[in-house]
Design a protein around this motif. Structure first.
Motif, PDB file in Angstrom:
ATOM      1  N   ASP A 220     -10.085   1.425  18.801  1.00 10.35           N
ATOM      2  CA  ASP A 220      -8.806   0.940  19.314  1.00 10.35           C
ATOM      3  C   ASP A 220      -7.839   0.728  18.161  1.00 10.35           C
ATOM      4  N   PRO A 221      -6.933   1.679  17.913  1.00 10.23           N
ATOM      5  CA  PRO A 221      -5.978   1.515  16.808  1.00 10.23           C
ATOM      6  C   PRO A 221      -5.049   0.325  16.994  1.00 10.23           C
ATOM      7  N   GLU A 222      -4.904  -0.165  18.232  1.00  5.48           N
ATOM      8  CA  GLU A 222      -4.052  -1.335  18.469  1.00  5.48           C
ATOM      9  C   GLU A 222      -4.697  -2.612  17.929  1.00  5.48           C
ATOM     10  N   ALA A 223      -5.988  -2.552  17.610  1.00  5.06           N
ATOM     11  CA  ALA A 223      -6.677  -3.717  17.047  1.00  5.06           C
ATOM     12  C   ALA A 223      -6.523  -3.796  15.534  1.00  5.06           C
ATOM     13  N   VAL A 224      -5.781  -2.852  14.959  1.00  2.24           N
ATOM     14  CA  VAL A 224      -5.617  -2.783  13.501  1.00  2.24           C
ATOM     15  C   VAL A 224      -4.263  -3.363  13.096  1.00  2.24           C
ATOM     16  N   TYR A 225      -4.271  -4.306  12.169  1.00  3.23           N
ATOM     17  CA  TYR A 225      -3.028  -4.800  11.571  1.00  3.23           C
ATOM     18  C   TYR A 225      -2.551  -3.747  10.578  1.00  3.23           C
ATOM     19  N   VAL A 226      -1.259  -3.397  10.620  1.00  2.00           N
ATOM     20  CA  VAL A 226      -0.766  -2.276   9.818  1.00  2.00           C
ATOM     21  C   VAL A 226       0.483  -2.648   9.022  1.00  2.00           C
ATOM     22  N   GLU A 227       0.435  -2.358   7.726  1.00  2.00           N
ATOM     23  CA  GLU A 227       1.600  -2.396   6.839  1.00  2.00           C
ATOM     24  C   GLU A 227       1.598  -1.113   6.021  1.00  2.00           C
ATOM     25  N   GLY A 228       2.776  -0.576   5.723  1.00  2.00           N
ATOM     26  CA  GLY A 228       2.877   0.621   4.908  1.00  2.00           C
ATOM     27  C   GLY A 228       3.225   0.314   3.466  1.00  2.00           C
ATOM     28  N   ILE A 229       3.595   1.356   2.735  1.00  2.00           N
ATOM     29  CA  ILE A 229       3.831   1.211   1.295  1.00  2.00           C
ATOM     30  C   ILE A 229       5.304   1.277   0.909  1.00  2.00           C
ATOM     31  N   SER A 230       6.205   1.366   1.888  1.00  2.00           N
ATOM     32  CA  SER A 230       7.617   1.583   1.554  1.00  2.00           C
ATOM     33  C   SER A 230       8.250   0.405   0.814  1.00  2.00           C
ATOM     34  N   SER A 231       7.632  -0.785   0.896  1.00  2.00           N
ATOM     35  CA  SER A 231       8.199  -1.947   0.206  1.00  2.00           C
ATOM     36  C   SER A 231       7.731  -2.069  -1.246  1.00  2.00           C
ATOM     37  N   ILE A 232       6.798  -1.206  -1.665  1.00  2.00           N
ATOM     38  CA  ILE A 232       6.248  -1.311  -3.017  1.00  2.00           C
ATOM     39  C   ILE A 232       7.276  -0.803  -4.031  1.00  2.00           C
ATOM     40  N   ALA A 233       7.525  -1.604  -5.056  1.00  2.00           N
ATOM     41  CA  ALA A 233       8.499  -1.265  -6.091  1.00  2.00           C
ATOM     42  C   ALA A 233       7.790  -1.020  -7.420  1.00  2.00           C
ATOM     43  N   PRO A 234       8.433  -0.285  -8.325  1.00  2.00           N
ATOM     44  CA  PRO A 234       7.815  -0.041  -9.643  1.00  2.00           C
ATOM     45  C   PRO A 234       7.417  -1.319 -10.363  1.00  2.00           C
ATOM     46  N   GLU A 235       8.206  -2.388 -10.193  1.00  2.00           N
ATOM     47  CA  GLU A 235       7.865  -3.635 -10.884  1.00  2.00           C
ATOM     48  C   GLU A 235       6.556  -4.234 -10.367  1.00  2.00           C
ATOM     49  N   ASP A 236       6.203  -3.962  -9.100  1.00  2.00           N
ATOM     50  CA  ASP A 236       4.920  -4.427  -8.579  1.00  2.00           C
ATOM     51  C   ASP A 236       3.763  -3.693  -9.257  1.00  2.00           C
ATOM     52  N   LEU A 237       3.951  -2.401  -9.466  1.00  2.00           N
ATOM     53  CA  LEU A 237       2.902  -1.610 -10.104  1.00  2.00           C
ATOM     54  C   LEU A 237       2.754  -1.982 -11.578  1.00  2.00           C
ATOM     55  N   ARG A 238       3.877  -2.267 -12.247  1.00  2.00           N
ATOM     56  CA  ARG A 238       3.801  -2.710 -13.641  1.00  2.00           C
ATOM     57  C   ARG A 238       3.090  -4.055 -13.743  1.00  2.00           C
TER      58      ARG A 238
END
Length: 438
Positions: A220-238
């Motif tokens: 059941d994919p509706e039972a999965v909490y989902v967030e994507g990666i579009s909010s990730i910024a270079p400063e987070d990776l650094r």
């Protein structure tokens, strides 16, 4: 020699054409290993254009449903894709007609897999889908059969090559998310509309299938909490790099006291972990079990030949007479899936704030975190403009602050951040990334 396993194939795209090539190239060895020949007898596709594959002596059938019920075939291979018709109608027709089915269609299985498993059991035929999750990685058989003597506690991994490619390029080259996405589209790693991949929905469908296999819950994919990666910024990776972490989009299914937690979101994992070493379009799945401890499978998550390899594996099992319930348990024994509130999630958190540069700001942030019993493992205050991705114009107004918490629960973190925002001591929306032990 035993009579051949006669195959009907629907879909001659990249994967379908690769299946045809493998059946032809390895015909002799497959016959020896399976104890009978694997014979392609009929195909269907959108057009009869030349695909550079050998189809001598193979019948063309215009209607996928007619192919699925063709009396001359023993197994129907569905490689058309899509959660609805014609794939769904053809698969269900094949199962009703007593034909075994092999599919790479994660979308269809995520929505209709339990009902189709029931149909396969009613007709006493196989429904096989090794190629539906992580392409060429044999994760389905590993969960369903190889680790049957174990109790699972967690299954997690990198299940989408597009997202892993984007995060890899962002980290190694300092690119923004938008620039990296455009380049991934140009190179063919991302679709023209990449939403399904980058917002985590592709990973969620795959995770729902893995959770069913590992924990005996209904897909059941509706039972999965989902967030994507579009909010990730270079400063987070650094920041992750400096703190000893790397950011990955993970699908995680874990056994908790509340039930089976299924979640997809950007995650910080220790750089020393095996999952952190998986870069580019490669996929990986890690499995935590009681007897065999931790197992990690790494390999191509997509691509014609890699995915076709998994299709051939399923065909070989059917030819040998291997027969197991599609999801490891009879469909009647699969427990209902429930979407657990993320407020119950426990773990460490990375928080990036733009703290307003005025007296009392640090005290206010510390006060609201302490009110929720949140302890900090580390706190880093950056000088504005100290990295290329930070805006020096904000120097007089705000100061980037990075917090890493010890294990706490999400509800407490959300309440604390809401209070900090309401106090007017931060600018913009705080960035929050969960930390996963790996």
């Amino acid at each position: 020699m035993s009579k051949p396993l006669k195959i009907g194939l629907a879909g001659l795209g990249t994967v379908g054409a690769s299946v045809v090539r493998l059946l032809d190239t390895h015909a002799t060895s497959l016959s020896a290993r399976c104890g009978r020949p694997l014979q392609l007898v009929a195909v269907t596709a959108r057009s009869r254009k030349d695909r550079g594959i050998k189809l001598d002596g193979v019948r063309w059938v215009d209607d996928p449903v007619k192919l699925a019920t063709d009396p001359e075939i023993d197994v129907f291979v569905e490689l058309m894709g899509g959660e609805g018709d014609p794939a769904k109608a053809a698969v269900e027709a094949a199962l009703k007609a007593g034909k075994a089915v092999v599919t790479a269609n994660k979308a269809m299985l995520a929505r209709h897999g339990v009902a189709q498993a029931k149909a396969a059991e009613a007709s006493n035929v196989q429904l096989a889908f090794e190629a539906a999750v992580a392409g060429g990685i044999p994760i389905v058989k590993t969960l369903r059969e190889s680790l049957v003597g174990n109790e699972f506690s967690r299954v997690y991994g990198i299940l989408n090559g597009t997202c892993n490619y984007i995060l890899t390029r962002m980290e190694l080259e300092g690119l923004s998310f938008g620039d990296c996405l455009k380049d991934a589209q140009r190179l063919g790693y991302a679709e023209a509309d990449p939403t399904f991949d980058i917002e985590g929905h592709d990973t969620a469908q795959k995770l729902a299938i893995l959770a069913s296999l590992a924990f005996g819950v209904a897909v059941d994919p509706e039972a999965v909490y989902v967030e994507g990666i579009s909010s990730i910024a270079p400063e987070d990776l650094r920041a992750a790099d400096e703190l000893g972490y790397r950011v990955k989009l993970l699908g995680v299914a874990v056994k908790t006291e509340q039930g089976i937690e299924q979640r997809v979101h950007p995650t910080m994992v220790p750089k020393t972990s095996a999952i952190a070493q998986v870069m580019g379009v490669t996929n990986a799945v890690a499995i935590d079990v009681d007897a065999a401890k931790e197992i990690i499978l790494v390999g191509p998550g997509a691509g014609g030949m890699a995915t076709a390899s998994s299709v051939i594996s399923d065909l070989a099992d059917i030819a040998r007479g291997t027969h197991v319930p599609p999801f490891g348990l009879p469909s009647s024994q699969l427990k209902p899936s429930a979407k657990l509130p993320m407020q119950h999630h426990e773990g460490g958190y990375y928080i990036r704030l733009l703290a307003v540069d005025k007296p009392g700001t640090a005290a206010a942030i510390a006060h609201h975190l302490a009110e929720e019993d949140i302890s900090l493992e580390s706190i880093v205050q950056r000088r504005p403009g100290s990295h290329g991705g930070d805006d020096p114009k904000s120097a007089s107004a705000s100061v980037p602050v990075i917090l890493v918490t010890y294990a706490t629960n999400e509800d407490a973190v959300r309440r604390a951040l809401a209070a900090v925002v309401a106090a007017g001591v931060v600018a913009g929306t705080p960035q929050l990334i969960r930390i996963e032990k790996a």
